[in-house]
Design a protein around this motif. Structure first.
Motif, PDB file in Angstrom:
ATOM      1  N   MET A   1      42.920  68.861  62.889  1.00 48.73           N
ATOM      2  CA  MET A   1      43.465  68.783  61.537  1.00 48.73           C
ATOM      3  C   MET A   1      42.499  68.181  60.525  1.00 48.73           C
ATOM      4  SD  MET A   1      46.251  70.276  62.033  1.00 48.73           S
ATOM      5  CE  MET A   1      46.904  70.084  60.376  1.00 48.73           C
ATOM      6  N   ASN A   2      41.264  67.905  60.946  1.00 50.97           N
ATOM      7  CA  ASN A   2      40.273  67.348  60.033  1.00 50.97           C
ATOM      8  C   ASN A   2      38.970  68.128  60.136  1.00 50.97           C
ATOM      9  OD1 ASN A   2      41.259  64.492  58.850  1.00 50.97           O
ATOM     10  ND2 ASN A   2      42.090  64.776  60.904  1.00 50.97           N
ATOM     11  N   LEU A   3      38.298  68.247  59.015  1.00 51.91           N
ATOM     12  CA  LEU A   3      37.050  69.001  58.974  1.00 51.91           C
ATOM     13  C   LEU A   3      35.952  68.285  59.748  1.00 51.91           C
ATOM     14  CD1 LEU A   3      37.020  69.951  55.185  1.00 51.91           C
ATOM     15  CD2 LEU A   3      37.293  71.555  57.081  1.00 51.91           C
TER      16      LEU A   3
ATOM     17  N   SER B   1      32.835  70.317  56.608  1.00 53.97           N
ATOM     18  CA  SER B   1      33.037  69.554  55.379  1.00 53.97           C
ATOM     19  C   SER B   1      31.912  69.835  54.386  1.00 53.97           C
ATOM     20  CB  SER B   1      33.093  68.056  55.700  1.00 53.97           C
ATOM     21  OG  SER B   1      33.276  67.302  54.520  1.00 53.97           O
TER      22      SER B   1
ATOM     23  N   ASN C   1      38.582  72.968  65.310  1.00 61.14           N
ATOM     24  CA  ASN C   1      39.685  73.102  64.359  1.00 61.14           C
ATOM     25  C   ASN C   1      40.840  73.850  65.020  1.00 61.14           C
ATOM     26  OD1 ASN C   1      38.397  72.006  61.917  1.00 61.14           O
ATOM     27  ND2 ASN C   1      37.067  73.787  62.054  1.00 61.14           N
TER      28      ASN C   1
ATOM     29  N   GLY D   1      43.497  76.637  61.081  1.00 65.21           N
ATOM     30  CA  GLY D   1      42.408  76.087  60.278  1.00 65.21           C
ATOM     31  C   GLY D   1      41.166  76.958  60.337  1.00 65.21           C
TER      32      GLY D   1
ATOM     33  N   TYR E   1      45.175  72.517  53.396  1.00 62.92           N
ATOM     34  CA  TYR E   1      45.353  72.379  54.846  1.00 62.92           C
ATOM     35  C   TYR E   1      44.654  71.129  55.371  1.00 62.92           C
ATOM     36  CZ  TYR E   1      45.721  73.725  59.748  1.00 62.92           C
ATOM     37  OH  TYR E   1      46.018  73.741  61.096  1.00 62.92           O
ATOM     38  N   TYR E   2      43.447  70.890  54.857  1.00 61.84           N
ATOM     39  CA  TYR E   2      42.665  69.745  55.343  1.00 61.84           C
ATOM     40  C   TYR E   2      42.762  68.523  54.432  1.00 61.84           C
ATOM     41  CZ  TYR E   2      40.682  72.742  58.910  1.00 61.84           C
ATOM     42  OH  TYR E   2      40.528  73.565  59.999  1.00 61.84           O
ATOM     43  N   LYS E   3      43.674  68.611  53.451  1.00 55.83           N
ATOM     44  CA  LYS E   3      43.946  67.473  52.565  1.00 55.83           C
ATOM     45  C   LYS E   3      42.679  66.970  51.862  1.00 55.83           C
ATOM     46  CE  LYS E   3      48.041  65.918  55.101  1.00 55.83           C
ATOM     47  NZ  LYS E   3      48.155  67.149  55.891  1.00 55.83           N
TER      48      LYS E   3
END
Length: 221
Positions: free
Chosen positions: A94-96, A101, A154, A158, A210-212
């Protein structure tokens, strides 16, 4: 591999070791219990042998207690390591990653700069040669997104969102690279590309959502 990748691998390995430890100590408990039952069922009249059997029974009881304690500790560690590994895996999904990034942020600025340059070209707000050079550079940079794919750490969703975004940037970059001489004073061409930019920005917003990613932080830089 990144530090998080190493932590995840170690966490999974420790989970497996702890689980195997739990199974081992469970076997020890069952084995000791069986031996205790067999000793209880033995009918011995000789006092000396009775003392030996009683002593052995006590040893087996202690062994069973020790194995039970170690089994419970192993189960607890299995839960801790397993839960930690699951959390890290979810965090990764859930994070790049660092590469993704950087790609997302770079894509944001490339699109923004490209829109700015073709808008200036449309209005003939600067020299044609300079604008062609800038647009060519941006087009090449965007076309290079053809080599980018989302990290497999991911989530599936994602990856789809990021790969759609990367592919769209690549496509507009390739298209722009064939049109670098056609932007200057050409409203039709510029407006067509701006429409494409707006479409890609919807993909961009989907990735941000999606990745805030806080777009306001990017726009302030």
């Amino acid at each position: 591999m990144s530090i998080i990748d190493w932590i995840l691998v170690i966490g999974i390995a420790l989970t497996i070791v702890a689980l195997l430890g739990s199974a081992y100590f469970l076997v020890q408990i069952l084995g000791a219990q069986q031996q205790i039952e067999r000793l209880k069922n033995r009918r011995i009249k000789n006092k000396k042998k009775k003392r030996v059997v009683a002593s052995k029974s006590q040893q087996l009881i202690k062994k069973r207690k020790r194995s039970l304690l170690l089994c419970l500790i192993s189960l607890l560690l299995t839960g801790i390591f397993g839960g930690t590994s699951k959390y890290i895996s979810h965090y990764q999904a859930m994070n790049l990653t660092t590469d993704d990034s950087e790609s997302v942020v770079k894509g944001y600025y490339l699109l923004d700069d490209f829109e700015e340059q073709i808008t200036i070209a449309k209005e003939k707000g600067d020299s044609e040669e300079k604008l062609q050079k800038n647009i060519r550079y941006l087009a090449t940079a965007m076309a290079s997104y053809g080599t980018k794919t989302a990290s497999t750490t991911n989530s599936k969703e994602g990856q789809l969102i990021l790969n759609r975004y990367y592919n769209a940037i690549k496509q507009i970059g390739m298209n722009a690279s064939t049109q670098t001489k056609n932007f200057y004073g050409n409203t039709q061409v510029v407006d067509s590309f701006i429409e494409d930019i707006k479409r890609i920005q919807t993909y961009e917003k989907a990735a941000f959502s999606y990745y805030k990613v806080d777009e306001s932080n990017l726009s302030q830089e």
